[in-house]
Motif scaffolding. Structure first.
Motif: not given
Length: 343
Positions: A207-210, A221-225, A312-314
């Motif tokens: 849930d944090l991995n966006y 829309n959250c959280c950048g992990f 980079y983003s997942p």
């Protein structure tokens, strides 16, 4: 004459007696409970099947992400400085989940032992029954030829849980698409569901991995992990022949993947035009490349702290825009509860 005191002896109401679970139905229920532990039994991200922090971050293919102050207990884990004696250490949550799974598996084996319907057989591990520890002998018989025949049969004739013959998909993207769950490559996965009344049945471990702060233009829309690392991106560099650079020369200056590190979102940027394994853009969100069916990744605008966690983003287990509220569970604090099976 006096009254009996049997009415004072009440069986525990929060547990089942051995006689209740030592039936085929009871054992099936215990087995389902054992498999359910794969999804994380306490709602803690460290117990999930993807091990993003203790696997990918520790392994170097991802950074913790976001910024230094957010979920700061992960920082020493990324630096290999985690304390083995700190009771609040996140590793305790990892092992708590693993041993809960072991405990549930042992209860299945114990129920089988108490059953007259089923016979217990085991692999080479420890079984705890009635407080006693038994080491079961393994089943290794060195019958390599016979084993190969069985594996060949599985490869040639094996099918998935919904009857599809095991095979490689023609479209790599469909491996990571909730609409194609239980596909021909899905030999084993953790099932996910939405709108069950509890978002823990979705991919709560992710849930944090966006990408960070996407608004309506991106998922979660959250959280950048869980930001892919420079090394992860660079490892997709290939030679002119399309083959990977197995000598790790992908980290040499001439081979690193061009990125927008240090650039503002409104500054011009041209994507890398060298040879890359195309799977990079199914695993890594990078500036200028379409982010599934959302918008092109805008770079720094979706990154909480570039200097801390990179550009980079997942992307791999991210839901599509067209799947919002149909393959996601938006009933909690974030939209980031995807319902894609974890392979």
């Amino acid at each position: 004459m006096s009254c009996s005191d049997e009415f004072l002896q009440v069986a525990p109401t929060d547990s089942l007696a051995d006689s209740q679970v030592s039936t085929k139905a009871g054992i099936d229920g215990l087995l389902i409970g054992t498999y359910s532990a794969l999804n994380g039994v306490f709602g803690n991200r460290f117990e999930g099947p993807n091990h993003w922090a203790t696997g990918s971050v520790v392994g170097g293919d991802a950074n913790k992400g976001t910024d230094a102050g957010d979920y700061s207990s992960l920082n020493p884990i990324q630096r290999y400085e985690a304390s083995p004696v700190d009771p609040n250490n996140d590793f305790n949550n990892l092992w708590r989940g693993r041993y809960e799974g072991v405990s549930r598996a042992n209860k299945v084996l114990s129920a089988i032992a108490n059953s007259t319907e089923l016979t217990r057989w085991g692999w080479g591990f420890y079984i705890v029954v009635g407080g006693k520890v038994f080491k079961r002998p393994n089943l290794y018989q060195t019958k390599i030829g016979e084993a190969k025949d069985l594996f060949d049969d599985v490869i040639e004739n094996g099918v998935t849980s919904n009857g599809l013959k095991y095979d490689l998909l023609d479209d790599y993207a469909q491996i990571y698409n909730a609409e194609n769950d239980n596909h021909a490559e899905a030999v084993f996965d953790v099932e996910s569901a939405n709108n069950t009344g509890n978002v823990q049945n979705a991919n709560a471990f992710d849930d944090l991995n966006y990408p960070y702060n996407t608004g309506p233009d991106g998922p979660g829309n959250c959280c950048g992990f869980f930001q892919p690392s420079f090394e992860m991106a660079n490892s997709y560099r290939t030679g002119a022949d399309g083959l990977p650079l197995l000598d790790k020369s992908y980290n040499n200056p001439e081979n690193v993947v061009k990125n927008d590190f240090g650039l503002e979102a409104d500054e011009p940027f041209v994507e890398d035009d060298g040879p890359l394994d195309p799977r990079i853009d199914h695993a890594i969100g990078r500036r200028g490349i379409p982010y599934l069916d959302w918008i092109e990744h805008p770079g720094k605008a979706w990154i909480r702290s570039q200097p801390y966690a990179g550009p980079y983003s997942p992307k791999k287990y991210i839901y599509y825009r067209s799947q919002e509220n149909s393959f996601t569970d938006g009933s909690s604090w974030t939209r980031g509860y995807a319902t894609m099976n974890y392979t």
